[in-house]
Write a protein that holds these residues in place. Sequence first.
Motif, PDB file in Angstrom:
ATOM      1  N   THR A  52      14.040  16.797   3.908  1.00  0.00           N
ATOM      2  CA  THR A  52      13.104  16.277   4.734  1.00  0.00           C
ATOM      3  C   THR A  52      12.971  14.652   4.250  1.00  0.00           C
ATOM      4  OG1 THR A  52      11.968  18.069   5.523  1.00  0.00           O
ATOM      5  CG2 THR A  52      10.697  16.084   5.731  1.00  0.00           C
ATOM      6  N   SER A  53      13.045  13.665   4.959  1.00  0.00           N
ATOM      7  CA  SER A  53      12.635  12.258   4.565  1.00  0.00           C
ATOM      8  C   SER A  53      11.182  12.058   4.650  1.00  0.00           C
ATOM      9  CB  SER A  53      13.386  11.435   5.573  1.00  0.00           C
ATOM     10  OG  SER A  53      13.194   9.701   5.112  1.00  0.00           O
ATOM     11  N   GLU A  54      10.569  11.453   3.447  1.00  0.00           N
ATOM     12  CA  GLU A  54       9.212  11.112   3.484  1.00  0.00           C
ATOM     13  C   GLU A  54       9.157   9.898   2.854  1.00  0.00           C
ATOM     14  OE1 GLU A  54       7.060  13.872   1.051  1.00  0.00           O
ATOM     15  OE2 GLU A  54       8.593  13.837  -0.606  1.00  0.00           O
ATOM     16  N   LEU A  55       8.226   8.971   3.244  1.00  0.00           N
ATOM     17  CA  LEU A  55       7.785   7.488   3.056  1.00  0.00           C
ATOM     18  C   LEU A  55       7.256   7.629   1.688  1.00  0.00           C
ATOM     19  CD1 LEU A  55       7.691   4.415   3.483  1.00  0.00           C
ATOM     20  CD2 LEU A  55       5.580   4.902   4.655  1.00  0.00           C
ATOM     21  N   THR A  56       7.706   7.343   0.539  1.00  0.00           N
ATOM     22  CA  THR A  56       6.985   7.461  -0.725  1.00  0.00           C
ATOM     23  C   THR A  56       6.342   5.950  -1.432  1.00  0.00           C
ATOM     24  OG1 THR A  56       9.262   6.930  -1.813  1.00  0.00           O
ATOM     25  CG2 THR A  56       8.542   9.211  -1.469  1.00  0.00           C
ATOM     26  N   HIS A  57       7.088   5.060  -0.958  1.00  0.00           N
ATOM     27  CA  HIS A  57       6.455   3.694  -1.801  1.00  0.00           C
ATOM     28  C   HIS A  57       6.604   2.720  -0.803  1.00  0.00           C
ATOM     29  CE1 HIS A  57       8.082   5.886  -5.028  1.00  0.00           C
ATOM     30  NE2 HIS A  57       7.305   5.468  -5.704  1.00  0.00           N
ATOM     31  N   VAL A  58       5.491   1.848  -0.499  1.00  0.00           N
ATOM     32  CA  VAL A  58       5.354   0.622   0.440  1.00  0.00           C
ATOM     33  C   VAL A  58       4.719  -0.382  -0.329  1.00  0.00           C
ATOM     34  CG1 VAL A  58       4.279  -0.348   2.358  1.00  0.00           C
ATOM     35  CG2 VAL A  58       5.172   1.968   2.543  1.00  0.00           C
ATOM     36  N   VAL A  59       5.384  -1.823  -0.373  1.00  0.00           N
ATOM     37  CA  VAL A  59       4.883  -2.935  -1.052  1.00  0.00           C
ATOM     38  C   VAL A  59       5.147  -4.030   0.119  1.00  0.00           C
ATOM     39  CG1 VAL A  59       5.187  -4.530  -2.969  1.00  0.00           C
ATOM     40  CG2 VAL A  59       5.305  -1.982  -3.415  1.00  0.00           C
ATOM     41  N   HIS A  60       3.864  -4.795   0.035  1.00  0.00           N
ATOM     42  CA  HIS A  60       3.838  -6.066   0.947  1.00  0.00           C
ATOM     43  C   HIS A  60       3.573  -7.144   0.168  1.00  0.00           C
ATOM     44  CE1 HIS A  60       2.724  -8.720   4.304  1.00  0.00           C
ATOM     45  NE2 HIS A  60       3.517  -7.946   5.021  1.00  0.00           N
ATOM     46  N   GLY A  61       4.159  -8.056   0.231  1.00  0.00           N
ATOM     47  CA  GLY A  61       3.872  -9.605  -0.247  1.00  0.00           C
ATOM     48  C   GLY A  61       2.246  -9.727  -0.489  1.00  0.00           C
TER      49      GLY A  61
END
Length: 715
Positions: A362-371
């Motif tokens: 299963t694909s899962e969102l693990t990391h998100v970085v925004h400027g």
Amino acid sequence: MKVARHEFPPAPETAAAAREFVHDTLLAWGVEPTDDVILLVSELVTNAVIHAKSTLEVTVRRGEGSTEVMVTDAAPERAVPQAGPLSVDTSASAEDARTGGLGLALASAIASSWGVSYGRADKAVWFRVDDVPERASLESPPVRGGVRRPSRPTTWTALDAALRARLSLPQLLERTVEHAATALGGDAAYIALATSDETMWEVRSAVGLNDPWRALRVRTEEVFPSAAPEPGAVINDDLMIARANRGRLARGGMRSLVTAPLIVDGRVTGLLGVASGRPRHFGPTAAKRLQEGADLIALPVERARLAEVELNRRASLSFLAEASDLLAGTLDERMTGALAAQLITSRLGHWCAIHTINELGTSELTHVVHGDENYNDVLRDVLTNLPPREERDPQPLWSPTDLAEVDEHLARELTRGPAISIPLVAHGRPLGRMTVGKSETDDFTRDEVDVADDLSRRVASAMENARLHEKQSAMSEALQRSLLPAREKEPTIPGVDHAVFYRPADEKNVVGGDFYDVFAANGRWCFAIGDVCGTGPEAAAVTGLARHTLRALAKEGFAPSHIMHRLNMAILDENTSTRFLTMLYGEMAPATDESGGMRLRMVSAGHPLPLRLNQKGEVEAFGSSQPLLGAFEDVGFTTENVDIRPGEVVLAVTDGVTERRSNADMLGDEGLMEIFSGCAGLTAQAVISRIDRELEEYAPGGHTDDTAMMVLRFL
């Protein structure tokens, strides 16, 4: 009269340095350097370097309406060749036949006046170039010595000045398209150059066209007038009836187009185009004029482009090398993903999201970085509800309907800004996806897409290594636990306070070779501490064999010497990789006298001898060292009997303690005895803690070998 002087060495690079000196000096005086002056400086300095071979001085004088330059060298004995006729014939025979100097021939043809003067210690060659009136510059150049001075098309005079101004490549391209549109009376203009890999072209600068044209990367045949531009300008009279692959211009309101290729060494390196909203606006004269401009800028632009490609290549390699070092420095999968997202946001995009595929697929969102870190949580919530998409070509990944209830600024960035989504694959197995996006006013270059693709492979490899390391660590820890007795199953020994300690070396994924054991056997209390040569599965096999054999033989009632003999034979029978074992094994039983102490029956098989601490703080080693296990067949072992009085403390360690190093110094037996002497009156666990603290102070972080300790405090 303004005067400036500068000395130069007789080196190959002096001609370029002299040109720069004269150019910058005239600019500082508010005078636009002409090509005639710079050309003559280059030729005369080159002659001086080649023929005089001495330190030379360049003097610049600026009078009213003229510029004078003098090149002085320290070799008056080497006369300057007479000025021969200036010929355009560059064949070998012409070169051999020429008797005069090319520099003086040019001075004769170009300069207003020139001359040579000789002194006792030097000689000087000078020339003066009078300023040309602005009106006269538009007319045919004067003829000197039968040679007509070349001139550039007057239409591109402003562009010629931009070339001499040493502009950056983006500035030069911007000036070019602006001037091209004006010179041909067009409504729009663009210039396209080859990408770094020269497989595609990209529009690098444009005026009068919609923003999507900027940084547009296409194959030549997809947008430009011909699949392989001819060595000359091409006119399209009406774009409305042209092929569909030029619909971008037509949708922008353009009806006619003229293009001219940039040609360097017979190779098309770019395309300059001017478009008009009027059909049949361009004729042969306009096409010829545009080709003249393209020829003028072709070589400088190609040089600048290649320099830019090399600079970008070095920057990309530096970034990828730094990223590889950082990614290789962590063996934690979550840390790898977080680090990758940070690196990407700092270099390639305005935001980044990492999806990983877990063990269930299963694909899962693990990391998100925004400027803008204020958007991190918002972006995470948005992307959690949006399925990841695979898209290697930069373009918006979502439509406004997908983001109906999202912050307006972020929604505009996600629906209008370009993004790429690249799978993370290692050894053919998908590990997740890396999505990189930019703001709506920015775009990806071809190099950035290539770098992102390269980085994705490195991130995937680092994540795969982290996963394998975590699995290996888990297996090693489980195996290590199986080789040591469970704390909750350690027996309570009447009259004895005991404590044990074990710490593996720094490598968490390697099974250590040290072990200990405490157990009861038929009314006796048995203890052991050992050290297998080496680490890893082979050492674990010997450890497991020793521990289980020891317990089985002890419960049969055999004496320590017999147990050591049987264990030695078992290791020799089973061990084919030459793994040796040192071990201290002993049994405790109440003493037969009335002292209230305990009697130890023990064998130290090649192991560091145990230490005994009395209530006065005195420390001594006891017992005798006997052969180690697993090395020789014909060896015998002797059981030693030692009486321990109440209040005394016995310490047994592996060599990871005594061989602890601080730089070039080693703790040794004496250092351990000194530490142990200060432990009188402490509980067994407190003794362990004190020694561990002292070891860390002696050599911080220096536990490069497995460490095991056992303390027996007799009450």
